[in-house]
Motif scaffolding. Sequence first.
Motif, PDB file in Angstrom:
ATOM      1  N   TRP A 173       0.734  -1.323   0.235  1.00  0.00           N
ATOM      2  CA  TRP A 173      -0.137   0.084  -0.086  1.00  0.00           C
ATOM      3  C   TRP A 173       0.757   1.538   0.032  1.00  0.00           C
ATOM      4  N   GLN A 174       2.137   1.217   0.281  1.00  0.00           N
ATOM      5  CA  GLN A 174       3.073   2.448   0.676  1.00  0.00           C
ATOM      6  C   GLN A 174       3.695   2.737  -0.741  1.00  0.00           C
ATOM      7  N   ASP A 175       3.419   2.343  -1.975  1.00  0.00           N
ATOM      8  CA  ASP A 175       3.882   2.378  -3.256  1.00  0.00           C
ATOM      9  C   ASP A 175       2.949   3.128  -3.785  1.00  0.00           C
ATOM     10  N   TRP A 176       1.425   3.068  -4.188  1.00  0.00           N
ATOM     11  CA  TRP A 176       0.439   4.217  -4.482  1.00  0.00           C
ATOM     12  C   TRP A 176       0.101   4.960  -3.337  1.00  0.00           C
ATOM     13  N   MET A 177       0.341   4.594  -2.312  1.00  0.00           N
ATOM     14  CA  MET A 177       0.005   6.311  -1.788  1.00  0.00           C
ATOM     15  C   MET A 177       0.890   6.964  -1.562  1.00  0.00           C
ATOM     16  N   LEU A 178       2.142   7.160  -1.693  1.00  0.00           N
ATOM     17  CA  LEU A 178       3.142   7.841  -2.664  1.00  0.00           C
ATOM     18  C   LEU A 178       3.556   8.397  -3.486  1.00  0.00           C
ATOM     19  N   SER A 179       2.535   7.694  -4.459  1.00  0.00           N
ATOM     20  CA  SER A 179       2.484   8.180  -5.617  1.00  0.00           C
ATOM     21  C   SER A 179       1.570   9.388  -5.331  1.00  0.00           C
ATOM     22  N   LEU A 180       0.379   9.861  -4.285  1.00  0.00           N
ATOM     23  CA  LEU A 180      -0.425  10.456  -3.952  1.00  0.00           C
ATOM     24  C   LEU A 180       0.599  11.759  -4.324  1.00  0.00           C
ATOM     25  N   SER A 181       1.089  11.756  -3.190  1.00  0.00           N
ATOM     26  CA  SER A 181       2.154  12.545  -2.751  1.00  0.00           C
ATOM     27  C   SER A 181       2.989  13.586  -3.717  1.00  0.00           C
ATOM     28  N   PHE A 182       3.557  14.474  -3.316  1.00  0.00           N
ATOM     29  CA  PHE A 182       4.617  15.513  -4.554  1.00  0.00           C
ATOM     30  C   PHE A 182       6.222  15.525  -4.236  1.00  0.00           C
ATOM     31  N   ILE A 183       7.061  14.757  -4.584  1.00  0.00           N
ATOM     32  CA  ILE A 183       8.367  14.734  -3.790  1.00  0.00           C
ATOM     33  C   ILE A 183       9.136  16.298  -3.725  1.00  0.00           C
ATOM     34  N   ASN A 184       8.407  16.899  -5.044  1.00  0.00           N
ATOM     35  CA  ASN A 184       9.207  18.810  -5.131  1.00  0.00           C
ATOM     36  C   ASN A 184       8.079  18.974  -5.300  1.00  0.00           C
ATOM     37  N   PRO A 185       6.987  19.560  -4.158  1.00  0.00           N
ATOM     38  CA  PRO A 185       6.517  20.315  -4.618  1.00  0.00           C
ATOM     39  C   PRO A 185       6.583  21.291  -4.932  1.00  0.00           C
ATOM     40  N   LYS A 186       5.480  22.423  -6.132  1.00  0.00           N
ATOM     41  CA  LYS A 186       5.682  23.819  -6.273  1.00  0.00           C
ATOM     42  C   LYS A 186       4.097  24.466  -6.489  1.00  0.00           C
ATOM     43  N   THR A 226       9.853   3.253   0.035  1.00  0.00           N
ATOM     44  CA  THR A 226      10.051   4.683   0.178  1.00  0.00           C
ATOM     45  C   THR A 226      11.484   4.479  -0.304  1.00  0.00           C
ATOM     46  N   HIS A 227      12.513   4.242  -0.471  1.00  0.00           N
ATOM     47  CA  HIS A 227      13.532   4.265  -0.906  1.00  0.00           C
ATOM     48  C   HIS A 227      13.482   4.352  -2.370  1.00  0.00           C
ATOM     49  N   SER A 228      12.816   2.966  -2.861  1.00  0.00           N
ATOM     50  CA  SER A 228      12.907   2.502  -3.966  1.00  0.00           C
ATOM     51  C   SER A 228      12.343   3.620  -5.100  1.00  0.00           C
ATOM     52  N   LYS A 229      10.647   4.183  -4.149  1.00  0.00           N
ATOM     53  CA  LYS A 229       9.602   5.141  -4.968  1.00  0.00           C
ATOM     54  C   LYS A 229      10.439   6.424  -5.394  1.00  0.00           C
ATOM     55  N   VAL A 230      11.154   6.770  -3.705  1.00  0.00           N
ATOM     56  CA  VAL A 230      11.834   7.844  -4.341  1.00  0.00           C
ATOM     57  C   VAL A 230      13.330   7.695  -5.859  1.00  0.00           C
ATOM     58  N   GLU A 232      13.382   6.051  -8.576  1.00  0.00           N
ATOM     59  CA  GLU A 232      12.832   5.847  -9.795  1.00  0.00           C
ATOM     60  C   GLU A 232      11.793   7.752  -9.721  1.00  0.00           C
ATOM     61  N   LEU A 233      11.711   8.510  -9.088  1.00  0.00           N
ATOM     62  CA  LEU A 233      10.676   9.631  -9.436  1.00  0.00           C
ATOM     63  C   LEU A 233      11.896  10.402  -9.245  1.00  0.00           C
ATOM     64  N   ILE A 234      13.031  10.622  -8.559  1.00  0.00           N
ATOM     65  CA  ILE A 234      13.971  11.843  -8.746  1.00  0.00           C
ATOM     66  C   ILE A 234      15.830  11.540  -9.745  1.00  0.00           C
ATOM     67  N   ASN A 235      15.376  10.615  -9.527  1.00  0.00           N
ATOM     68  CA  ASN A 235      16.489  10.211  -9.964  1.00  0.00           C
ATOM     69  C   ASN A 235      16.424   8.745 -11.497  1.00  0.00           C
ATOM     70  N   PRO A 236      16.617   8.858 -12.569  1.00  0.00           N
ATOM     71  CA  PRO A 236      15.496   8.394 -12.931  1.00  0.00           C
ATOM     72  C   PRO A 236      16.943   7.350 -13.776  1.00  0.00           C
ATOM     73  N   VAL A 237      17.847   8.039 -13.503  1.00  0.00           N
ATOM     74  CA  VAL A 237      19.001   6.573 -14.081  1.00  0.00           C
ATOM     75  C   VAL A 237      19.471   5.825 -13.446  1.00  0.00           C
TER      76      VAL A 237
END
Length: 277
Positions: A173-186, A226-230, A232-237
Amino acid sequence: MDVLQLLVALMSEHHGSMVQAFDQRNGVRAIYKLLASNSEGIRVQALKVLGYFLRHLPAKRKSEVMLGHGLFSLLNERLMLHSNQFSMTTYNVLFEILTEQICTQVIHKQHPDPDSNVKIVNPQVLKVIAALLKNSPLSPESMEVRRVFLSDMIKLFNNSKDNRRSLLQCSVWQDWMLSLSFINPKSSEEQKVTEMVYAIFRILLYHAIKYEWGGWRVWVDTLSITHSKVRELINPVRRSTKLCLTERRRASGWVSIRLCGLPTLSLALPICSLFSF
Protein backbone atom coordinates in the motif's frame (compact mmCIF):
# COMPACT_ATOMS: atom_id res chain seq x y z
CA MET A 1 -29.58 5.66 -18.63
CA ASP A 2 -33.25 5.31 -17.63
CA VAL A 3 -32.91 1.53 -17.45
CA LEU A 4 -29.85 1.86 -15.20
CA GLN A 5 -31.61 4.32 -12.91
CA LEU A 6 -34.56 1.93 -12.67
CA LEU A 7 -32.18 -0.93 -11.87
CA VAL A 8 -30.52 1.14 -9.13
CA ALA A 9 -33.93 1.91 -7.61
CA LEU A 10 -34.96 -1.76 -7.72
CA MET A 11 -31.66 -2.90 -6.18
CA SER A 12 -32.20 -0.38 -3.39
CA GLU A 13 -35.83 -1.27 -2.63
CA HIS A 14 -35.89 -5.01 -3.40
CA HIS A 15 -32.30 -6.05 -2.85
CA GLY A 16 -33.25 -9.50 -1.51
CA SER A 17 -34.65 -10.77 -4.80
CA MET A 18 -32.78 -8.45 -7.16
CA VAL A 19 -29.27 -9.27 -5.97
CA GLN A 20 -29.93 -13.00 -6.17
CA ALA A 21 -31.32 -12.73 -9.70
CA PHE A 22 -28.50 -10.39 -10.71
CA ASP A 23 -25.93 -12.90 -9.48
CA GLN A 24 -27.58 -15.90 -11.12
CA ARG A 25 -27.66 -14.17 -14.50
CA ASN A 26 -24.08 -12.90 -14.27
CA GLY A 27 -25.28 -9.32 -14.36
CA VAL A 28 -21.88 -8.12 -13.20
CA ARG A 29 -20.57 -8.83 -16.71
CA ALA A 30 -22.94 -6.27 -18.18
CA ILE A 31 -21.95 -3.76 -15.51
CA TYR A 32 -18.27 -4.05 -16.39
CA LYS A 33 -19.06 -3.52 -20.06
CA LEU A 34 -20.95 -0.35 -19.16
CA LEU A 35 -17.97 0.90 -17.15
CA ALA A 36 -16.13 1.37 -20.45
CA SER A 37 -18.81 3.80 -21.67
CA ASN A 38 -17.78 7.28 -22.77
CA SER A 39 -20.62 8.74 -20.70
CA GLU A 40 -19.76 9.47 -17.08
CA GLY A 41 -23.44 9.33 -16.20
CA ILE A 42 -23.67 5.73 -17.40
CA ARG A 43 -20.46 4.78 -15.59
CA VAL A 44 -21.70 6.32 -12.35
CA GLN A 45 -25.03 4.48 -12.50
CA ALA A 46 -23.22 1.23 -13.32
CA LEU A 47 -21.03 1.76 -10.25
CA LYS A 48 -24.16 2.34 -8.17
CA VAL A 49 -25.53 -1.03 -9.31
CA LEU A 50 -22.20 -2.68 -8.50
CA GLY A 51 -22.24 -1.05 -5.07
CA TYR A 52 -25.70 -2.35 -4.19
CA PHE A 53 -24.72 -5.77 -5.52
CA LEU A 54 -21.64 -5.95 -3.28
CA ARG A 55 -23.44 -4.53 -0.28
CA HIS A 56 -26.11 -7.23 -0.21
CA LEU A 57 -24.06 -10.15 -1.51
CA PRO A 58 -23.04 -12.73 1.13
CA ALA A 59 -19.40 -12.33 2.16
CA LYS A 60 -18.33 -15.73 0.86
CA ARG A 61 -19.98 -15.20 -2.50
CA LYS A 62 -18.57 -11.68 -2.78
CA SER A 63 -15.08 -13.04 -2.26
CA GLU A 64 -15.65 -15.67 -4.96
CA VAL A 65 -16.98 -13.13 -7.46
CA MET A 66 -14.67 -10.17 -6.88
CA LEU A 67 -11.42 -11.66 -5.62
CA GLY A 68 -11.64 -15.00 -7.38
CA HIS A 69 -11.88 -13.31 -10.77
CA GLY A 70 -9.77 -10.24 -10.05
CA LEU A 71 -12.69 -7.90 -10.62
CA PHE A 72 -11.27 -5.10 -8.50
CA SER A 73 -8.26 -5.01 -10.82
CA LEU A 74 -10.61 -5.08 -13.80
CA LEU A 75 -12.56 -2.21 -12.23
CA ASN A 76 -9.34 -0.24 -12.21
CA GLU A 77 -8.64 -1.08 -15.86
CA ARG A 78 -12.13 -0.10 -16.98
CA LEU A 79 -12.12 3.24 -15.19
CA MET A 80 -8.57 3.97 -16.35
CA LEU A 81 -9.94 4.18 -19.89
CA HIS A 82 -11.35 7.55 -18.83
CA SER A 83 -8.91 8.59 -16.10
CA ASN A 84 -8.74 12.07 -17.62
CA GLN A 85 -12.40 12.47 -16.61
CA PHE A 86 -12.01 11.49 -12.94
CA SER A 87 -14.40 13.90 -11.27
CA MET A 88 -15.81 14.38 -7.79
CA THR A 89 -18.98 12.61 -8.96
CA THR A 90 -17.08 9.42 -9.82
CA TYR A 91 -15.04 9.66 -6.63
CA ASN A 92 -18.17 9.92 -4.50
CA VAL A 93 -19.67 6.72 -5.88
CA LEU A 94 -16.34 4.88 -5.46
CA PHE A 95 -16.28 6.06 -1.84
CA GLU A 96 -19.77 4.62 -1.44
CA ILE A 97 -18.50 1.26 -2.71
CA LEU A 98 -15.48 1.51 -0.41
CA THR A 99 -17.71 1.84 2.64
CA GLU A 100 -20.77 0.07 1.17
CA GLN A 101 -22.96 3.01 2.07
CA ILE A 102 -24.73 3.35 -1.26
CA CYS A 103 -27.46 5.86 -2.01
CA THR A 104 -29.62 6.27 -5.11
CA GLN A 105 -28.82 9.97 -5.36
CA VAL A 106 -25.86 11.05 -7.48
CA ILE A 107 -23.69 13.50 -5.51
CA HIS A 108 -21.73 15.95 -7.64
CA LYS A 109 -20.11 17.96 -4.83
CA GLN A 110 -18.02 16.83 -1.88
CA HIS A 111 -19.91 14.27 0.18
CA PRO A 112 -20.47 14.74 3.94
CA ASP A 113 -17.56 13.85 6.20
CA PRO A 114 -17.58 10.19 7.31
CA ASP A 115 -18.47 9.73 10.97
CA SER A 116 -16.99 7.31 13.48
CA ASN A 117 -19.37 4.52 12.43
CA VAL A 118 -18.22 4.39 8.81
CA LYS A 119 -16.10 1.32 8.08
CA ILE A 120 -13.91 0.38 5.16
CA VAL A 121 -15.51 -2.73 3.69
CA ASN A 122 -13.79 -3.03 0.31
CA PRO A 123 -10.22 -1.75 0.86
CA GLN A 124 -9.24 -2.74 -2.69
CA VAL A 125 -11.15 0.33 -3.88
CA LEU A 126 -8.53 2.55 -2.21
CA LYS A 127 -5.94 1.39 -4.72
CA VAL A 128 -8.39 1.95 -7.58
CA ILE A 129 -8.99 5.55 -6.51
CA ALA A 130 -5.26 6.17 -6.04
CA ALA A 131 -4.47 4.81 -9.51
CA LEU A 132 -7.10 7.05 -11.10
CA LEU A 133 -5.72 10.09 -9.30
CA LYS A 134 -2.16 9.23 -10.27
CA ASN A 135 -3.06 8.99 -13.96
CA SER A 136 -5.47 11.91 -14.17
CA PRO A 137 -4.01 15.19 -15.50
CA LEU A 138 -3.21 17.77 -12.84
CA SER A 139 -6.02 20.29 -12.68
CA PRO A 140 -7.90 22.20 -9.97
CA GLU A 141 -10.63 19.54 -9.97
CA SER A 142 -8.25 16.57 -9.76
CA MET A 143 -6.31 18.28 -6.96
CA GLU A 144 -9.57 18.85 -5.11
CA VAL A 145 -10.52 15.18 -5.49
CA ARG A 146 -7.06 14.16 -4.27
CA ARG A 147 -7.36 16.42 -1.24
CA VAL A 148 -10.84 15.10 -0.39
CA PHE A 149 -9.67 11.50 -0.78
CA LEU A 150 -6.74 12.01 1.58
CA SER A 151 -8.94 13.90 4.03
CA ASP A 152 -11.46 11.04 4.01
CA MET A 153 -8.72 8.50 4.67
CA ILE A 154 -7.38 10.51 7.60
CA LYS A 155 -10.86 10.68 9.12
CA LEU A 156 -11.52 6.96 8.53
CA PHE A 157 -8.17 5.94 10.06
CA ASN A 158 -8.53 8.27 13.04
CA ASN A 159 -12.02 6.96 13.75
CA SER A 160 -11.38 3.23 13.67
CA LYS A 161 -8.65 0.73 14.44
CA ASP A 162 -10.32 -1.71 12.02
CA ASN A 163 -10.06 0.83 9.21
CA ARG A 164 -6.33 1.15 9.81
CA ARG A 165 -5.94 -2.62 9.78
CA SER A 166 -7.84 -2.81 6.48
CA LEU A 167 -5.15 -0.81 4.73
CA LEU A 168 -2.21 -2.34 6.57
CA GLN A 169 -3.32 -5.75 5.31
CA CYS A 170 -3.19 -4.58 1.68
CA SER A 171 -0.15 -5.50 -0.37
CA VAL A 172 2.47 -2.73 -0.90
CA TRP A 173 0.00 0.00 0.00
CA GLN A 174 2.97 2.32 0.57
CA ASP A 175 3.69 2.39 -3.16
CA TRP A 176 0.39 3.86 -4.31
CA MET A 177 0.13 6.02 -1.19
CA LEU A 178 3.44 7.70 -2.04
CA SER A 179 2.26 8.20 -5.62
CA LEU A 180 -0.33 10.64 -4.28
CA SER A 181 2.36 12.93 -2.87
CA PHE A 182 4.75 15.34 -4.56
CA ILE A 183 8.43 14.78 -3.82
CA ASN A 184 9.24 18.35 -4.83
CA PRO A 185 6.05 20.39 -4.25
CA LYS A 186 5.80 23.38 -6.56
CA SER A 187 2.80 25.05 -4.97
CA SER A 188 1.10 25.42 -1.61
CA GLU A 189 -1.62 23.03 -2.77
CA GLU A 190 0.91 20.32 -3.63
CA GLN A 191 2.64 20.91 -0.30
CA LYS A 192 -0.65 20.51 1.55
CA VAL A 193 -1.45 17.27 -0.27
CA THR A 194 2.03 15.90 0.47
CA GLU A 195 1.70 16.72 4.16
CA MET A 196 -1.63 14.88 4.24
CA VAL A 197 0.05 11.79 2.78
CA TYR A 198 2.74 11.98 5.48
CA ALA A 199 0.02 12.35 8.12
CA ILE A 200 -1.51 9.07 6.93
CA PHE A 201 1.89 7.39 7.19
CA ARG A 202 2.25 8.64 10.76
CA ILE A 203 -1.16 7.25 11.71
CA LEU A 204 -0.54 3.84 10.14
CA LEU A 205 3.05 3.37 11.29
CA TYR A 206 2.14 4.38 14.83
CA HIS A 207 -0.72 1.86 14.80
CA ALA A 208 1.53 -0.88 13.38
CA ILE A 209 4.26 -0.54 16.00
CA LYS A 210 1.86 -0.14 18.93
CA TYR A 211 -1.00 -2.52 18.18
CA GLU A 212 0.11 -5.15 15.66
CA TRP A 213 2.25 -8.19 16.34
CA GLY A 214 5.34 -7.90 14.17
CA GLY A 215 4.40 -4.33 13.30
CA TRP A 216 8.07 -3.43 12.90
CA ARG A 217 7.95 -5.24 9.56
CA VAL A 218 5.63 -2.50 8.29
CA TRP A 219 8.37 0.02 9.08
CA VAL A 220 10.99 -2.04 7.24
CA ASP A 221 8.73 -2.40 4.20
CA THR A 222 7.93 1.31 4.27
CA LEU A 223 11.62 2.27 4.31
CA SER A 224 12.37 -0.11 1.45
CA ILE A 225 9.45 1.00 -0.72
CA THR A 226 10.08 4.68 0.03
CA HIS A 227 13.72 4.31 -0.94
CA SER A 228 12.81 2.63 -4.22
CA LYS A 229 9.98 5.05 -4.99
CA VAL A 230 11.98 8.21 -4.41
CA ARG A 231 14.91 6.92 -6.46
CA GLU A 232 12.51 6.13 -9.28
CA LEU A 233 10.89 9.56 -9.20
CA ILE A 234 13.94 11.74 -8.62
CA ASN A 235 16.78 9.79 -10.17
CA PRO A 236 15.72 8.13 -13.46
CA VAL A 237 19.29 7.03 -14.05
CA ARG A 238 19.03 5.09 -10.78
CA ARG A 239 22.58 5.84 -9.77
CA SER A 240 23.88 4.13 -6.70
CA THR A 241 22.74 5.80 -3.51
CA LYS A 242 22.92 4.88 0.11
CA LEU A 243 20.03 4.88 2.51
CA CYS A 244 20.87 6.51 5.79
CA LEU A 245 18.99 7.92 8.74
CA THR A 246 19.71 11.39 10.01
CA GLU A 247 20.36 11.76 13.69
CA ARG A 248 17.40 12.50 15.89
CA ARG A 249 16.50 16.09 16.35
CA ARG A 250 16.57 16.42 20.10
CA ALA A 251 14.41 19.47 20.24
CA SER A 252 11.45 18.05 18.30
CA GLY A 253 12.04 14.30 18.43
CA TRP A 254 11.45 13.81 14.68
CA VAL A 255 13.07 11.34 12.32
CA SER A 256 13.74 12.11 8.67
CA ILE A 257 14.45 9.55 6.00
CA ARG A 258 17.29 10.87 3.85
CA LEU A 259 18.49 9.50 0.58
CA CYS A 260 22.13 10.56 0.33
CA GLY A 261 22.57 12.90 -2.61
CA LEU A 262 18.79 13.35 -2.92
CA PRO A 263 16.30 15.71 -1.28
CA THR A 264 15.12 14.69 2.17
CA LEU A 265 11.79 12.91 2.33
CA SER A 266 10.52 13.62 5.82
CA LEU A 267 7.88 11.21 7.04
CA ALA A 268 7.74 13.23 10.23
CA LEU A 269 7.43 10.49 12.80
CA PRO A 270 7.45 11.74 16.39
CA ILE A 271 9.64 9.30 18.30
CA CYS A 272 8.32 10.13 21.73
CA SER A 273 4.70 9.42 20.90
CA LEU A 274 5.53 6.24 18.98
CA PHE A 275 7.12 4.57 21.95
CA SER A 276 5.04 5.95 24.82
CA PHE A 277 2.78 2.91 25.14
